[in-house]
Design a protein around this motif. Structure first.
Motif: not given
Length: 281
Positions: A100-107, A117-129
């Motif tokens: 998912t795109d949620y592995v990125f922080d969106g900045t 670099e991945t930098n997920p901000q949500s639990v969902y993003g962190k779990s997918k990473r």
């Protein structure tokens, strides 16, 4: 090819199974047939089916609920993916993990590349990473496919929600400060079909091409459907949600192009095709 699809009852899973069944032997497994959080069951089921490819689309996808169900999200997206990757490696299967795109922080201010670099901000993003990391370390024949803003004929999604709301309202407010790329499940499934027949392993960004905000996406849905409704832009802050969303999650399709695949069609063309399909139904 023998292809095992997890999450076969999900939005993408159903599309993939339907498309691939025309040319391949497909085992579409839902949670009832395969609980990916059960490591022994993963080993048993893959040993029984002996697939050439595993397309792993099963996931915990309730983005907001994940904030209060962290353990469950990591169990499914992290440990479940780990168990499946181990089982796939044991039977010598290629492993295609849908991320998912949620592995990125969106900045970012420009499209994310596959090696950024991945930098997920949500639990969902962190779990997918976490799932991505397991796949990289455990599978010798892996495709990691990150996608975004997915919609299609199966399950609930943004397009269906907008069409449904338009039946009872004359105006809507939609967020205009989050940028991304909508992805039609059929287009993603067509790309996956091409990808798994190769040995061009690695990480891919796969979404329909082009960029829009949720507001612009909503406007396009109504324009293409011929629905007259007032759509007003608003900010993320006006619609607070438990899980943070990436403000900018546009992804560059470098790996698709570098490996000789055709880029996915523009998002508005995909949307038009989907709306026509809905009309025919």
């Amino acid at each position: 090819m023998k292809i095992l699809v997890t999450g076969a009852n999900g939005q993408l899973g159903q599309e993939v199974v339907k498309l691939l069944r025309a040319k391949h032997k497909v085992f579409g497994l839902g949670r009832e047939q395969l609980d990916i959080t059960n490591a022994q069951q993963c080993l048993f089921v893959l040993d029984e089916h002996q697939p050439d490819v595993v397309i792993h689309s099963a996931a915990y996808t309730a983005v907001d609920s994940a904030e209060s169900e962290e353990e469950k999200a990591f169990l499914v997206n992290g440990e479940g993916t780990k168990s499946l990757a181990i089982a796939a490696e044991r039977v010598g299967a290629k492993f295609c993990y849908i991320s998912t795109d949620y592995v990125f922080d969106g900045t970012a201010t420009q499209a994310y590349r596959e090696d950024d670099e991945t930098n997920p901000q949500s639990v969902y993003g962190k779990s997918k990473r976490a799932g991505e990391l397991h796949v990289r370390s455990l599978s010798s024949r892996a495709f990691i496919v990150r996608t975004s803003w997915v919609y299609g004929r199966y399950g609930g999604n943004f397009v269906k929600t907008m069409l449904s709301l338009a039946k009872t309202r004359d105006s809507l407010k939609v967020v205009h400060d989050q940028f991304g790329s909508p992805t039609y499940t059929l287009d993603l499934a067509l790309f996956l079909e091409q990808l798994i027949q190769t040995e061009k392993y690695g990480t891919y960004h796969a979404s329909n091409s082009g960029v829009c905000t949720w507001y612009e996406f909503a406007c396009a849905i109504f324009e293409e459907s011929g629905i007259g409704i007032r759509v007003e832009p608003c900010t993320t802050e006006e619609f607070p949600r438990p899980a943070p969303r990436p403000k900018y999650s546009v992804m560059e399709h470098g790996a698709i192009l570098a490996n000789g695949f055709e880029d996915m069609r523009p998002w508005r063309d995909g949307l038009r095709a989907f709306l026509n399909e809905l009309k025919e139904e």
